[in-house]
Design a protein around this motif. Structure first.
Motif, short mmCIF file in Angstrom:
data_model
loop_
_atom_site.label_atom_id
_atom_site.label_comp_id
_atom_site.label_asym_id
_atom_site.label_seq_id
_atom_site.Cartn_x
_atom_site.Cartn_y
_atom_site.Cartn_z
N PHE A 1 -6.98 -0.95 1.47
CA PHE A 1 -7.37 -1.35 0.13
C PHE A 1 -8.88 -1.51 0.01
CE2 PHE A 1 -3.00 -2.93 0.37
CZ PHE A 1 -2.49 -2.56 -0.88
N ASN B 1 0.83 -1.20 0.00
CA ASN B 1 0.00 0.00 0.00
C ASN B 1 0.87 1.26 0.00
OD1 ASN B 1 -1.64 2.24 1.56
ND2 ASN B 1 -3.15 0.81 0.74
N LYS C 1 -5.72 0.52 -4.04
CA LYS C 1 -5.37 1.39 -2.91
C LYS C 1 -6.39 2.50 -2.75
CE LYS C 1 -1.74 4.40 -1.08
NZ LYS C 1 -0.33 4.82 -1.20
#
Length: 212
Positions: free
Chosen positions: A184, A133, A211
């Protein structure tokens, strides 16, 4: 729990045999090809892509040939990276650690990780997802696969080489929960039966995440 040394020893030992066995595997995996081709089409103009846990580079090469040219294959094992570079000299490959990714925040437009989490515990997966991420741009796609279940299987031999690693299976809902907790959104999540003629007999999970 697998130490990095154990995983490194395993894949450095079997790199050449693994490459010979797996290089053409996607020709017999229709679902994988469909997902990878769509991933390449969607992400080819969105900046650099990282294929983590690339092994000998079969998925990296497939994405590259499908139009995603701005790609780097990354693997913990130097042996795997050497095999990948030999098989696909036109593509960049390098060593790297999914638990401590050596790229700045927001660097990648997309990330692939087919079976790259299979030697991680749940807490290591959380750390892995946090790192992915971090290095993804906002809205960046993350596609990965894993073995579905709740077992831990130990291997002490592969391709006639002595190894000492555990393979972890995960429930898809648990992985989705970890993704949600680490920033996410879920785009798609599917499971399929194994190809009995060529695959280890486990259900396969695929998740396409984005993301937030």
């Amino acid at each position: 729990m697998n130490s990095q040394d154990k995983v490194l020893h395993c894949y450095n030992q079997v790199a050449d045999d693994y490459a010979a066995e797996r290089w053409d595997e996607l020709s017999r995996k229709q679902i994988d090809r469909l997902l990878l081709r769509e991933f390449a089409v969607v992400n080819k103009d969105k900046g650099p892509c990282a294929d983590f846990g690339c092994g000998p580079g079969q998925t990296t090469k497939f994405l590259y040939d499908s139009g995603l040219k701005n790609i780097v294959g990354i693997d913990l094992s130097p042996g795997m990276v050497r095999a990948a570079q030999r098989l696909s000299p036109e593509i960049k490959f390098e060593t790297g650690d999914l638990l401590n990714i050596a790229y700045p925040s927001g660097h990648f437009g997309s990330v692939l990780a087919f079976y790259a989490i299979v030697h991680f515990t749940t807490e290591q997966i959380r750390k892995c997802f946090e790192e992915i991420n971090r290095v993804l741009k906002r809205g960046g796609d993350f596609l990965f696969s894993f073995h579905v279940g709740n077992e831990v299987v130990h291997f002490d031999k592969a391709h006639d080489k002595e190894i000492d690693v555990d393979l972890f299976f995960f429930k898809t809902d648990d992985i989705i929960e970890l993704l949600s907790e680490t920033g996410f959104n879920i785009v798609d999540a599917i499971e399929r039966r194994p190809n009995a003629a060529m695959e280890y007999p486990t259900r396969r999970g695929y998740i396409w995440a984005e993301k937030k």
